[in-house]
Write a protein that holds these residues in place. Structure first.
Motif, PDB file in Angstrom:
ATOM      1  N   THR A 221       0.842  -1.189   0.000  1.00  0.00           N
ATOM      2  CA  THR A 221       0.000   0.000   0.000  1.00  0.00           C
ATOM      3  C   THR A 221       0.879   1.242   0.000  1.00  0.00           C
ATOM      4  O   THR A 221       1.821   1.351   0.800  1.00  0.00           O
ATOM      5  CB  THR A 221      -0.922   0.026   1.231  1.00  0.00           C
ATOM      6  OG1 THR A 221      -1.715  -1.160   1.244  1.00  0.00           O
ATOM      7  CG2 THR A 221      -1.831   1.241   1.195  1.00  0.00           C
ATOM      8  N   TYR A 222       0.568   2.155  -0.907  1.00  0.00           N
ATOM      9  CA  TYR A 222       1.301   3.417  -0.973  1.00  0.00           C
ATOM     10  C   TYR A 222       0.767   4.364   0.110  1.00  0.00           C
ATOM     11  O   TYR A 222      -0.436   4.403   0.359  1.00  0.00           O
ATOM     12  CB  TYR A 222       1.108   4.044  -2.360  1.00  0.00           C
ATOM     13  CG  TYR A 222       1.816   5.360  -2.531  1.00  0.00           C
ATOM     14  CD1 TYR A 222       3.184   5.401  -2.798  1.00  0.00           C
ATOM     15  CD2 TYR A 222       1.116   6.571  -2.421  1.00  0.00           C
ATOM     16  CE1 TYR A 222       3.840   6.609  -2.944  1.00  0.00           C
ATOM     17  CE2 TYR A 222       1.774   7.775  -2.567  1.00  0.00           C
ATOM     18  CZ  TYR A 222       3.136   7.801  -2.833  1.00  0.00           C
ATOM     19  OH  TYR A 222       3.792   9.001  -2.971  1.00  0.00           O
ATOM     20  N   PRO A 223       1.616   5.130   0.819  1.00  0.00           N
ATOM     21  CA  PRO A 223       3.053   5.316   0.615  1.00  0.00           C
ATOM     22  C   PRO A 223       3.947   4.398   1.465  1.00  0.00           C
ATOM     23  O   PRO A 223       5.169   4.485   1.385  1.00  0.00           O
ATOM     24  CB  PRO A 223       3.251   6.770   1.011  1.00  0.00           C
ATOM     25  CG  PRO A 223       2.239   6.986   2.112  1.00  0.00           C
ATOM     26  CD  PRO A 223       1.052   6.160   1.739  1.00  0.00           C
ATOM     27  N   CYS A 229       7.647  -0.848  -6.385  1.00  0.00           N
ATOM     28  CA  CYS A 229       7.545  -1.264  -7.789  1.00  0.00           C
ATOM     29  C   CYS A 229       8.647  -0.682  -8.651  1.00  0.00           C
ATOM     30  O   CYS A 229       9.036  -1.300  -9.662  1.00  0.00           O
ATOM     31  CB  CYS A 229       6.170  -0.912  -8.355  1.00  0.00           C
ATOM     32  SG  CYS A 229       5.687   0.810  -8.126  1.00  0.00           S
ATOM     33  N   VAL A 230       9.183   0.473  -8.296  1.00  0.00           N
ATOM     34  CA  VAL A 230      10.307   1.005  -9.080  1.00  0.00           C
ATOM     35  C   VAL A 230      11.618   0.337  -8.652  1.00  0.00           C
ATOM     36  O   VAL A 230      12.503   0.083  -9.476  1.00  0.00           O
ATOM     37  CB  VAL A 230      10.386   2.543  -8.989  1.00  0.00           C
ATOM     38  CG1 VAL A 230      10.902   3.018  -7.648  1.00  0.00           C
ATOM     39  CG2 VAL A 230      11.263   3.095 -10.113  1.00  0.00           C
ATOM     40  N   ASP A 231      11.742   0.009  -7.368  1.00  0.00           N
ATOM     41  CA  ASP A 231      12.933  -0.727  -6.921  1.00  0.00           C
ATOM     42  C   ASP A 231      12.985  -2.107  -7.560  1.00  0.00           C
ATOM     43  O   ASP A 231      14.081  -2.662  -7.785  1.00  0.00           O
ATOM     44  CB  ASP A 231      12.935  -0.861  -5.398  1.00  0.00           C
ATOM     45  CG  ASP A 231      13.100   0.479  -4.696  1.00  0.00           C
ATOM     46  OD1 ASP A 231      13.681   1.392  -5.317  1.00  0.00           O
ATOM     47  OD2 ASP A 231      12.647   0.609  -3.552  1.00  0.00           O
ATOM     48  N   ALA A 232      11.825  -2.674  -7.885  1.00  0.00           N
ATOM     49  CA  ALA A 232      11.786  -3.987  -8.530  1.00  0.00           C
ATOM     50  C   ALA A 232      12.465  -3.954  -9.903  1.00  0.00           C
ATOM     51  O   ALA A 232      13.012  -4.962 -10.356  1.00  0.00           O
ATOM     52  CB  ALA A 232      10.344  -4.453  -8.679  1.00  0.00           C
ATOM     53  N   ILE A 233      12.449  -2.800 -10.546  1.00  0.00           N
ATOM     54  CA  ILE A 233      13.154  -2.672 -11.824  1.00  0.00           C
ATOM     55  C   ILE A 233      14.655  -2.789 -11.605  1.00  0.00           C
ATOM     56  O   ILE A 233      15.360  -3.473 -12.357  1.00  0.00           O
ATOM     57  CB  ILE A 233      12.790  -1.342 -12.507  1.00  0.00           C
ATOM     58  CG1 ILE A 233      11.308  -1.341 -12.891  1.00  0.00           C
ATOM     59  CG2 ILE A 233      13.676  -1.092 -13.731  1.00  0.00           C
ATOM     60  CD1 ILE A 233      10.818  -0.039 -13.484  1.00  0.00           C
ATOM     61  N   GLU A 234      15.147  -2.144 -10.558  1.00  0.00           N
ATOM     62  CA  GLU A 234      16.579  -2.254 -10.272  1.00  0.00           C
ATOM     63  C   GLU A 234      16.942  -3.671  -9.846  1.00  0.00           C
ATOM     64  O   GLU A 234      18.011  -4.192 -10.211  1.00  0.00           O
ATOM     65  CB  GLU A 234      16.994  -1.248  -9.192  1.00  0.00           C
ATOM     66  CG  GLU A 234      18.508  -1.199  -8.993  1.00  0.00           C
ATOM     67  CD  GLU A 234      18.963   0.044  -8.276  1.00  0.00           C
ATOM     68  OE1 GLU A 234      20.078   0.515  -8.579  1.00  0.00           O
ATOM     69  OE2 GLU A 234      18.215   0.560  -7.415  1.00  0.00           O
ATOM     70  N   PRO A 263       2.987   7.021  -8.601  1.00  0.00           N
ATOM     71  CA  PRO A 263       3.290   7.880  -7.458  1.00  0.00           C
ATOM     72  C   PRO A 263       4.348   8.921  -7.837  1.00  0.00           C
ATOM     73  O   PRO A 263       5.128   8.726  -8.775  1.00  0.00           O
ATOM     74  CB  PRO A 263       3.842   6.894  -6.418  1.00  0.00           C
ATOM     75  CG  PRO A 263       3.276   5.564  -6.810  1.00  0.00           C
ATOM     76  CD  PRO A 263       3.195   5.586  -8.299  1.00  0.00           C
ATOM     77  N   ALA A 264       4.378  10.008  -7.101  1.00  0.00           N
ATOM     78  CA  ALA A 264       5.248  11.140  -7.437  1.00  0.00           C
ATOM     79  C   ALA A 264       6.717  10.751  -7.527  1.00  0.00           C
ATOM     80  O   ALA A 264       7.482  11.297  -8.328  1.00  0.00           O
ATOM     81  CB  ALA A 264       5.060  12.251  -6.409  1.00  0.00           C
ATOM     82  N   GLU A 265       7.141   9.779  -6.718  1.00  0.00           N
ATOM     83  CA  GLU A 265       8.565   9.427  -6.671  1.00  0.00           C
ATOM     84  C   GLU A 265       8.989   8.502  -7.807  1.00  0.00           C
ATOM     85  O   GLU A 265      10.186   8.322  -8.047  1.00  0.00           O
ATOM     86  CB  GLU A 265       8.891   8.712  -5.349  1.00  0.00           C
ATOM     87  CG  GLU A 265       8.454   9.475  -4.098  1.00  0.00           C
ATOM     88  CD  GLU A 265       7.074   9.046  -3.609  1.00  0.00           C
ATOM     89  OE1 GLU A 265       6.883   9.027  -2.379  1.00  0.00           O
ATOM     90  OE2 GLU A 265       6.202   8.744  -4.461  1.00  0.00           O
ATOM     91  N   TYR A 266       8.032   7.898  -8.492  1.00  0.00           N
ATOM     92  CA  TYR A 266       8.329   6.775  -9.386  1.00  0.00           C
ATOM     93  C   TYR A 266       9.256   7.143 -10.545  1.00  0.00           C
ATOM     94  O   TYR A 266      10.344   6.567 -10.693  1.00  0.00           O
ATOM     95  CB  TYR A 266       7.019   6.195  -9.916  1.00  0.00           C
ATOM     96  CG  TYR A 266       7.198   4.948 -10.754  1.00  0.00           C
ATOM     97  CD1 TYR A 266       7.141   3.692 -10.173  1.00  0.00           C
ATOM     98  CD2 TYR A 266       7.435   5.021 -12.118  1.00  0.00           C
ATOM     99  CE1 TYR A 266       7.309   2.540 -10.925  1.00  0.00           C
ATOM    100  CE2 TYR A 266       7.615   3.881 -12.884  1.00  0.00           C
ATOM    101  CZ  TYR A 266       7.546   2.649 -12.287  1.00  0.00           C
ATOM    102  OH  TYR A 266       7.726   1.512 -13.050  1.00  0.00           O
ATOM    103  N   LEU A 270      13.145   6.138 -11.309  1.00  0.00           N
ATOM    104  CA  LEU A 270      13.456   5.320 -12.477  1.00  0.00           C
ATOM    105  C   LEU A 270      14.567   5.965 -13.287  1.00  0.00           C
ATOM    106  O   LEU A 270      15.470   5.272 -13.780  1.00  0.00           O
ATOM    107  CB  LEU A 270      12.198   5.147 -13.333  1.00  0.00           C
ATOM    108  CG  LEU A 270      12.362   4.319 -14.607  1.00  0.00           C
ATOM    109  CD1 LEU A 270      12.917   2.928 -14.302  1.00  0.00           C
ATOM    110  CD2 LEU A 270      11.043   4.218 -15.361  1.00  0.00           C
ATOM    111  N   ARG A 271      14.532   7.285 -13.415  1.00  0.00           N
ATOM    112  CA  ARG A 271      15.604   8.001 -14.112  1.00  0.00           C
ATOM    113  C   ARG A 271      16.949   7.761 -13.414  1.00  0.00           C
ATOM    114  O   ARG A 271      17.969   7.505 -14.077  1.00  0.00           O
ATOM    115  CB  ARG A 271      15.258   9.488 -14.141  1.00  0.00           C
ATOM    116  CG  ARG A 271      16.296  10.455 -14.696  1.00  0.00           C
ATOM    117  CD  ARG A 271      16.447  10.400 -16.200  1.00  0.00           C
ATOM    118  NE  ARG A 271      17.352   9.342 -16.636  1.00  0.00           N
ATOM    119  CZ  ARG A 271      17.673   9.105 -17.909  1.00  0.00           C
ATOM    120  NH1 ARG A 271      17.144   9.861 -18.862  1.00  0.00           N
ATOM    121  NH2 ARG A 271      18.490   8.133 -18.226  1.00  0.00           N
ATOM    122  N   GLU A 272      16.953   7.828 -12.090  1.00  0.00           N
ATOM    123  CA  GLU A 272      18.186   7.606 -11.332  1.00  0.00           C
ATOM    124  C   GLU A 272      18.701   6.179 -11.508  1.00  0.00           C
ATOM    125  O   GLU A 272      19.917   5.954 -11.650  1.00  0.00           O
ATOM    126  CB  GLU A 272      17.942   7.889  -9.846  1.00  0.00           C
ATOM    127  CG  GLU A 272      17.670   9.354  -9.527  1.00  0.00           C
ATOM    128  CD  GLU A 272      17.176   9.547  -8.103  1.00  0.00           C
ATOM    129  OE1 GLU A 272      17.108   8.528  -7.348  1.00  0.00           O
ATOM    130  OE2 GLU A 272      16.839  10.687  -7.736  1.00  0.00           O
TER     131      GLU A 272
END
Length: 481
Positions: A221-223, A229-234, A263-266, A270-272
């Motif tokens: 659940t966010y936040p 979900c973005v850490d899962a890409i890394e 979400p605002a941080e996503y 992802l760019r980083e």
């Protein structure tokens, strides 16, 4: 010899010339004849053969003005999906048609790899200034699938020219859609209806879950999830070994997932992540570009500049088939210089001058009439009306949107979030009821609402009023009440 005013010799009319008129299919032909000819000879995309006469939701459209279209039977509808997410400036814009006619009369085609044309140069320069950051070099094609296909090939060749040919993998998000050509289809995250016909898809195409908070695959659940979900890409990058990955591709707001706004941080994270591992970030703005979300490009909501951006749809508002793949300067530089390598890719209609003229006229309207600002304002109003509507309808599980890109997620039960079958009779019933009441759109478990950016407040009131009525009929027919 007699000469036309154009300079061409007069030719005798060939016998037995086949034209729509000789086939009995001119504009005054009976509707039944047109429908049958369409059923017999026209294969509508993503549709069975003979759809025009076998499925009630297919029709022949003959005219459009502003946010409305009219069919061959004289019925007029609010176009709540902008055709197919693309008629941003609205239907019936004479100035775009006139710009196309002027260019076609002057020069209809130029060799895309051996010569430039004035409209292509002008459009590339305009896009270089409109797109964020140092996105500055434009490769033209005919549609969104080709734009994505071009981006994938540019990314692969870029790494190879830098001495890293082993970087061939592409990571996408599950549920995403990036096109129907083979590479774009393989890099999409939508497997339903694909693997059974076209598998195996291209190797090296991977996917992770989308930032779909209403149905989080990670049961978080966010936040509190800290945007896992973005850490899962890394995590996937590290598992695959980063030096084998060429790119991550993502829609800033995923239409295919059901208008999923991250979400605002996503996107900043992802760019980083991509920067940390030397992976190119491709943002697919085929649907979200050119004002649809209330910014010229959706990525601007998060101040993120991708390495490659794909554009189509709203680039010409559908008046001509055209798309663009726009690269940051460091990407383009690899293909330039004294020892520059030609891109191993070409398309016959890339930068077609009539299409470029249409796009230039379209972008002029978009900016001159401040339609991006209108999308922001009217989109906020639309979303507020949809939230109010949802409070009265148990079939609405979630409301999502950004600008004039909105959706209602339909459920059989709010508590369990049980969805309807994507192509089930319930969804067909709702679409038919909407059309009967004067609204054309699309629904696949989510009811999509993305009208032209020229829409006015009274038209949003009309649109949401019809949706309200249609949902009441829908719920009564399916035992909600």
């Amino acid at each position: 010899m007699n000469i036309h005013e154009t300079g061409y010799p007069l030719m005798a009319m060939a016998p037995n010339v086949i034209t729509p008129a000789t086939l009995g299919l001119d504009q005054d032909a009976p509707l039944e004849a047109l429908m049958q000819a369409g059923a017999s000879h026209l294969w509508l995309h993503a549709s069975p053969i003979q759809t025009l006469v076998t499925q009630a939701d297919r029709r022949i459209l003959v005219e459009g003005r502003g946010c409305r279209v009219t069919d061959a039977q004289g019925h007029t509808y609010l176009d709540a999906l902008s055709g197919q997410w693309l008629v941003n400036v609205g239907h019936g814009r004479a100035e775009i048609a006139e710009a196309m006619a002027r260019q076609a009369k002057a020069l209809a085609y130029g060799n895309a790899s051996r010569a430039a044309t004035l409209p292509a140069i002008q459009l590339a320069a305009v896009l270089a200034h409109l797109t964020p950051g140092d996105l500055s070099t434009v490769f033209f094609s005919s549609g969104g699938s080709e734009a994505v296909e071009s981006a994938l090939k540019i990314a692969r060749q870029y790494h190879a020219l830098r001495g890293e040919p082993e970087r061939y993998k592409v990571i996408a998000r599950r549920g995403s859609y990036h096109g129907a050509t083979y590479g774009a289809m393989s890099a999409s995250g939508s497997r339903s209806g694909v693997d059974s016909y076209f598998g195996p898809l291209l190797s090296g195409t991977l996917s992770v879950s989308a930032p779909y908070c209403y149905r989080c695959d990670y049961r978080k659940t966010y936040p509190e999830c800290d945007v896992y979900c973005v850490d899962a890409i890394e995590d996937l990058l590290r598992y695959e070994s980063p030096n084998t990955v060429a790119a991550v591709i993502a829609e800033p707001v995923s239409a295919a997932c059901g208008i999923v706004v991250p979400p605002a941080e996503y996107l900043p994270r992802l760019r980083e992540i991509c920067d940390r591992h030397g992976v190119l970030l491709i943002l697919d703005e085929v649907i979200t570009g050119f004002g649809r979300t209330g910014k010229m490009f959706a990525s601007e909501h998060w101040d993120v500049v991708p390495d490659i951006m794909t554009l189509a749809k709203g680039l010409s508002s559908g008046y001509a088939p055209i798309a663009a793949t726009v690269c940051r300067q460091p990407i383009a530089d690899i293909f330039g210089g004294a020892n520059g390598k030609a891109i191993g890719h070409l398309l016959t209609f890339g930068g077609q001058p009539v299409a470029c003229a249409a796009a230039l006229a379209n972008l002029d309207i978009l900016q001159r009439e401040n339609l991006v600002r209108n999308a922001e304002q009217q989109g906020a109003y639309l979303l507020s009306r949809l939230h109010d509507l949802a409070s009265r309808h148990p079939s609405v599980g979630d409301v999502r949107g950004l600008g004039l890109l909105c959706a209602l997620e339909l459920v059989t039960d709010r508590r369990t979030q049980q969805p309807f079958p994507v192509d089930g009779p319930e969804i067909h019933y709702l679409l038919e009821k909407l059309a009967e009441l004067g609204v054309l759109t699309r629904a696949e478990g989510n009811l999509y609402l993305a009208p032209p950016l020229c829409i006015e407040r009274h038209e949003i009131d009309e649109l949401t009023g019809i949706v309200d009525t249609a949902l009441s009929h829908f719920e009564e027919a399916h035992s909600y009440l």
